[in-house]
Design a protein around this motif. Structure first.
Motif, mmCIF file in Angstrom:
data_model
loop_
_atom_site.group_PDB
_atom_site.id
_atom_site.type_symbol
_atom_site.label_atom_id
_atom_site.label_comp_id
_atom_site.label_asym_id
_atom_site.label_seq_id
_atom_site.Cartn_x
_atom_site.Cartn_y
_atom_site.Cartn_z
ATOM 1 N N ALA A 194 5.646 30.564 -14.690
ATOM 2 C CA ALA A 194 5.597 30.901 -13.272
ATOM 3 C C ALA A 194 4.268 30.522 -12.641
ATOM 4 C CB ALA A 194 5.869 32.397 -13.083
ATOM 5 N N CYS A 195 3.178 30.630 -13.401
ATOM 6 C CA CYS A 195 1.853 30.342 -12.834
ATOM 7 C C CYS A 195 1.144 29.199 -13.550
ATOM 8 C CB CYS A 195 0.978 31.591 -12.880
ATOM 9 S SG CYS A 195 0.595 32.166 -14.559
ATOM 10 N N ASP A 196 1.868 28.503 -14.452
ATOM 11 C CA ASP A 196 1.292 27.393 -15.217
ATOM 12 C C ASP A 196 0.056 27.811 -16.002
ATOM 13 O OD1 ASP A 196 3.207 25.547 -14.391
ATOM 14 O OD2 ASP A 196 2.092 25.062 -12.566
ATOM 15 N N GLY A 197 0.055 29.062 -16.447
ATOM 16 C CA GLY A 197 -1.026 29.533 -17.285
ATOM 17 C C GLY A 197 -2.251 30.031 -16.549
ATOM 18 N N SER A 198 -2.240 29.992 -15.200
ATOM 19 C CA SER A 198 -3.433 30.420 -14.455
ATOM 20 C C SER A 198 -3.568 31.933 -14.395
ATOM 21 C CB SER A 198 -3.387 29.862 -13.032
ATOM 22 O OG SER A 198 -2.347 30.488 -12.278
ATOM 23 N N GLY A 199 -2.465 32.651 -14.497
ATOM 24 C CA GLY A 199 -2.483 34.106 -14.382
ATOM 25 C C GLY A 199 -2.493 34.605 -12.953
ATOM 26 N N GLU A 200 -2.432 33.663 -11.974
ATOM 27 C CA GLU A 200 -2.509 34.056 -10.565
ATOM 28 C C GLU A 200 -1.333 33.501 -9.780
ATOM 29 O OE1 GLU A 200 -7.290 34.368 -9.726
ATOM 30 O OE2 GLU A 200 -6.341 32.391 -9.579
ATOM 31 N N GLU A 201 -0.997 34.212 -8.721
ATOM 32 C CA GLU A 201 0.042 33.791 -7.795
ATOM 33 C C GLU A 201 -0.571 33.682 -6.394
ATOM 34 O OE1 GLU A 201 4.503 35.301 -6.927
ATOM 35 O OE2 GLU A 201 2.923 36.761 -6.461
ATOM 36 N N VAL A 202 -0.356 32.549 -5.718
ATOM 37 C CA VAL A 202 -0.880 32.358 -4.364
ATOM 38 C C VAL A 202 -0.002 33.123 -3.385
ATOM 39 C CG1 VAL A 202 -1.400 30.679 -2.560
ATOM 40 C CG2 VAL A 202 -1.809 30.093 -4.969
ATOM 41 N N LEU A 203 -0.648 33.951 -2.547
ATOM 42 C CA LEU A 203 0.094 34.743 -1.572
ATOM 43 C C LEU A 203 0.478 33.886 -0.366
ATOM 44 C CD1 LEU A 203 -2.177 37.930 -1.610
ATOM 45 C CD2 LEU A 203 0.081 37.674 -2.665
ATOM 46 N N ARG A 204 1.635 34.136 0.172
ATOM 47 C CA ARG A 204 2.059 33.423 1.390
ATOM 48 C C ARG A 204 1.207 33.833 2.584
ATOM 49 N NH1 ARG A 204 8.697 33.278 1.423
ATOM 50 N NH2 ARG A 204 8.957 32.033 -0.504
ATOM 51 N N HIS A 205 0.807 35.085 2.608
ATOM 52 C CA HIS A 205 -0.038 35.591 3.703
ATOM 53 C C HIS A 205 -1.221 36.320 3.091
ATOM 54 C CE1 HIS A 205 3.278 34.659 6.417
ATOM 55 N NE2 HIS A 205 4.083 35.339 5.610
ATOM 56 N N THR A 206 -2.373 36.154 3.699
ATOM 57 C CA THR A 206 -3.549 36.867 3.206
ATOM 58 C C THR A 206 -3.332 38.371 3.305
ATOM 59 O OG1 THR A 206 -4.569 36.784 5.399
ATOM 60 C CG2 THR A 206 -5.119 35.001 3.846
ATOM 61 N N ARG A 207 -4.024 39.080 2.429
ATOM 62 C CA ARG A 207 -3.845 40.519 2.342
ATOM 63 C C ARG A 207 -5.220 41.187 2.356
ATOM 64 N NH1 ARG A 207 -0.562 42.163 -2.722
ATOM 65 N NH2 ARG A 207 1.008 40.992 -1.525
ATOM 66 N N LEU A 208 -5.316 42.309 3.098
ATOM 67 C CA LEU A 208 -6.559 43.063 3.160
ATOM 68 C C LEU A 208 -6.928 43.551 1.765
ATOM 69 C CD1 LEU A 208 -8.600 44.256 5.327
ATOM 70 C CD2 LEU A 208 -7.297 46.391 5.074
ATOM 71 N N CYS A 209 -8.175 43.365 1.396
ATOM 72 C CA CYS A 209 -8.629 43.812 0.083
ATOM 73 C C CYS A 209 -8.703 45.336 0.070
ATOM 74 C CB CYS A 209 -9.997 43.217 -0.250
ATOM 75 S SG CYS A 209 -10.665 43.795 -1.843
ATOM 76 N N ALA A 210 -7.978 45.943 -0.845
ATOM 77 C CA ALA A 210 -7.932 47.403 -0.906
ATOM 78 C C ALA A 210 -9.206 47.998 -1.494
ATOM 79 C CB ALA A 210 -6.719 47.840 -1.743
ATOM 80 N N HIS A 211 -9.960 47.210 -2.215
ATOM 81 C CA HIS A 211 -11.161 47.740 -2.868
ATOM 82 C C HIS A 211 -12.341 47.882 -1.897
ATOM 83 C CE1 HIS A 211 -9.477 47.502 -6.931
ATOM 84 N NE2 HIS A 211 -8.883 46.398 -6.513
ATOM 85 N N CYS A 212 -12.468 46.965 -0.934
ATOM 86 C CA CYS A 212 -13.588 47.063 0.022
ATOM 87 C C CYS A 212 -13.093 47.369 1.432
ATOM 88 C CB CYS A 212 -14.388 45.765 0.016
ATOM 89 S SG CYS A 212 -13.459 44.332 0.622
ATOM 90 N N HIS A 213 -11.730 47.573 1.548
ATOM 91 C CA HIS A 213 -11.115 47.899 2.836
ATOM 92 C C HIS A 213 -11.411 46.829 3.897
ATOM 93 C CE1 HIS A 213 -10.179 51.788 1.101
ATOM 94 N NE2 HIS A 213 -11.464 51.946 0.787
ATOM 95 N N GLY A 214 -11.486 45.589 3.437
ATOM 96 C CA GLY A 214 -11.651 44.472 4.370
ATOM 97 C C GLY A 214 -13.077 44.182 4.778
ATOM 98 N N THR A 215 -14.060 44.950 4.252
ATOM 99 C CA THR A 215 -15.456 44.726 4.649
ATOM 100 C C THR A 215 -16.129 43.630 3.828
ATOM 101 O OG1 THR A 215 -16.328 46.361 3.085
ATOM 102 C CG2 THR A 215 -15.638 47.159 5.251
ATOM 103 N N GLY A 216 -15.619 43.363 2.644
ATOM 104 C CA GLY A 216 -16.239 42.376 1.772
ATOM 105 C C GLY A 216 -17.417 42.925 0.998
ATOM 106 N N ARG A 217 -17.778 44.208 1.232
ATOM 107 C CA ARG A 217 -18.929 44.810 0.584
ATOM 108 C C ARG A 217 -18.530 46.150 -0.034
ATOM 109 N NH1 ARG A 217 -20.302 40.445 1.282
ATOM 110 N NH2 ARG A 217 -22.161 39.586 2.306
ATOM 111 N N VAL A 218 -19.177 46.442 -1.182
ATOM 112 C CA VAL A 218 -18.980 47.741 -1.835
ATOM 113 C C VAL A 218 -20.350 48.261 -2.258
ATOM 114 C CG1 VAL A 218 -16.631 47.261 -2.678
ATOM 115 C CG2 VAL A 218 -18.606 46.623 -4.075
ATOM 116 N N HIS A 219 -20.468 49.559 -2.489
ATOM 117 C CA HIS A 219 -21.735 50.166 -2.898
ATOM 118 C C HIS A 219 -22.010 49.864 -4.368
ATOM 119 C CE1 HIS A 219 -22.671 52.414 0.732
ATOM 120 N NE2 HIS A 219 -21.372 52.693 0.840
ATOM 121 N N GLY A 220 -23.189 49.337 -4.618
ATOM 122 C CA GLY A 220 -23.643 49.087 -5.972
ATOM 123 C C GLY A 220 -24.885 49.891 -6.275
ATOM 124 N N ARG A 221 -25.553 49.628 -7.396
ATOM 125 C CA ARG A 221 -26.750 50.378 -7.785
ATOM 126 C C ARG A 221 -27.914 50.105 -6.857
ATOM 127 N NH1 ARG A 221 -26.956 49.705 -14.409
ATOM 128 N NH2 ARG A 221 -25.022 50.874 -14.855
#
Length: 343
Positions: free
Chosen positions: A120-147
Motif C-alpha cells: 500500500a505504501c511501497d515500504g515507506s510506512g506513510e500515506e499521503v493525505l488528500r487534504h492537509t490536517r491540523l496537527c493535534a500535537h501542537c494544535h496548529g501552532t508548529g511549536r511545543v514546550h521543550g526544556r
C-alpha cells in the motif's frame, strides 16, 4: 519449445537443477497463485517438461532419481551445498497430515508466512493525505514546550499541519506479512517426525540463492488407526458367531476396503496379520504389516426368532458338551456328578 528451454535450463542439466527450476517456476505459475487464465495450462506444460527431463536422466543411467533424495540432502544453512555460494536461510514449517494423506502422499500446497515491503505504501510506512490536517500535537501552532522553551513540533516539522500519516495497512512499519504458496511433493508413507526439504523455497537473500523450506511431518490422531513403526494397527469388533464359523471379513484401509479370510476357530479375541499391507515403504524400506485385533461381540436383545435358533444351537452343543464346551463339562462332572446327560 523443448523441455530445457521451457524450464530455462541448458542441455545436460542435473536432476538437482531440473527440480530447482521446476519449483521456482511452479510457484509463479500455480493456478492457486497466478490469476492469469493461461496459468493452469502453462503449469501443466512445466510439469510435463520436468517429468520428461527426469525420465531422460533415468534412461541415461538406468536408475531413477529417488523421490525426495535431492530435497532431503542436508545443506549448511547460509551456504549452498554445491560449492560455498552464499544462500538464504532455511525455513522450517510443521506439515500436519491425516493418516490417509500420509499414506497416499501426493501434491500439497503449503502457505509460508513471509514479510516484505508493504504494497500500500511501497515500504515507506506513510500515506499521503488528500487534504492537509491540523496537527493535534501542537494544535496548529508548529511549536511545543521543550526544556529550553518553545521548540518546533517534531510531528509536523514545525508546519502546524500534516500532509502524511502512518500507513493504515502496515501501521507505519513499511512491512507487511503475506502468505506465499509453496508446492510440496509428498512421497507415500510419510511417518510422524520425518522431514521433507523443498529446495529454493526458503528465505531469499540479496545476491544469494534462496534457502530451502524444511517441512516437519506431524500426524493427526486418528479414531481408527495407529502406527507402530510402519505397521498399521486397528481394532475391529466382530460377531463371536462369525469367529466360530469363519468366513470373509471386511477391513477398512486408507486406500479402501480389503476382505480378509477368517478361519473357523474359537470365539476368543484373536489377531490377523497381513504382511506388506500396512504403511507404504520409502527410500528402500519395506512396507509395514496390517495388524487387525479382532474383538468378539455377542448378540444383544434377541427377538423371538433368534431365541428359537439359539435354543436349538444350545441343545446341539449340550448334546456333546465335552467336545463343544469342555470347561463346562469338567465343572459339571466335578460339582454335579449325579446330573444325567442331556439327550
Amino acid at each position: 519449445m523443448d523441455a530445457h528451454e521451457l524450464l530455462g535450463l541448458a542441455p545436460g542439466a542435473s536432476a538437482h537443477d531440473i527440480k530447482r527450476a521446476f519449483r521456482r517456476l511452479a510457484m509463479l505459475w500455480h493456478p492457486d497463485r497466478n490469476p492469469d487464465p493461461h496459468a493452469l495450462e502453462h503449469f501443466k506444460a512445466l510439469r510435463a517438461a520436468y517429468e520428461t527431463l527426469l525420465d531422460g536422466l533415468t534412461a541415461g543411467n538406468g536408475e531413477a532419481p529417488a523421490a525426495g533424495d535431492d530435497d532431503a540432502e542436508p545443506a549448511d544453512e547460509g551456504r549452498d551445498a554445491a560449492g560455498g555460494t552464499p544462500r538464504g536461510a532455511d525455513r522450517h514449517h510443521d506439515l500436519t497430515l491425516t493418516i490417509e494423506a500420509a499414506f497416499h502422499g501426493g501434491e500439497r500446497t503449503v502457505d509460508v508466512d513471509d514479510e516484505g515491503a508493504c504494497g500500500a505504501c511501497d515500504g515507506s510506512g506513510e500515506e499521503v493525505l488528500r487534504h492537509t490536517r491540523l496537527c493535534a500535537h501542537c494544535h496548529g501552532t508548529g511549536r511545543v514546550h521543550g526544556r529550553t522553551g518553545l521548540v518546533a513540533c517534531r510531528y509536523c516539522a514545525g508546519r502546524g499541519y500534516l500532509t502524511k500519516q502512518a500507513c493504515p495497512s502496515c501501521h507505519g512499519s513499511g512491512r507487511q506479512r503475506t502468505l506465499r504458496p509453496v508446492i510440496a511433493h509428498l512421497p507415500a508413507g510419510l511417518l510422524d517426525g520425518e522431514e521433507i526439504r523443498v529446495a529454493g523455497a526458503g528465505d531469499a537473500a540479496p545476491g544469494a540463492s534462496p534457502g530451502d523450506l524444511i517441512l516437519h511431518v506431524r500426524h493427526l490422531p486418528h479414531a481408527l488407526y495407529r502406527l507402530e513403526g510402519r505397521n498399521l494397527v486397528l481394532e475391529r469388533p466382530v460377531s463371536a458367531l462369525r469367529l466360530l464359523i469363519g468366513g470373509e471379513l471386511a477391513i477398512p484401509l486408507p486406500g479402501g476396503t480389503r476382505a480378509l479370510r477368517l478361519e473357523a476357530g474359537t470365539a476368543a479375541a484373536r489377531t490377523l496379520r497381513v504382511a506388506g499391507a500396512g504403511f507404504p515403504g520409502r527410500t528402500g524400506q519395506a512396507a509395514g504389516d496390517l495388524i487387525v485385533h479382532l474383538v468378539p461381540v455377542l448378540p444383544e436383545a434377541p427377538d423371538a426368532g433368534m431365541r428359537e435358533l439359539l435354543e436349538q444351537l444350545d441343545t446341539l452343543v449340550a448334546a456333546n458338551h465335552s467336545r463343544h464346551l469342555p470347561d463346562v463339562a469338567l465343572w459339571e462332572a466335578r460339582w454335579l456328578p449325579d446330573t444325567p446327560d442331556v439327550p
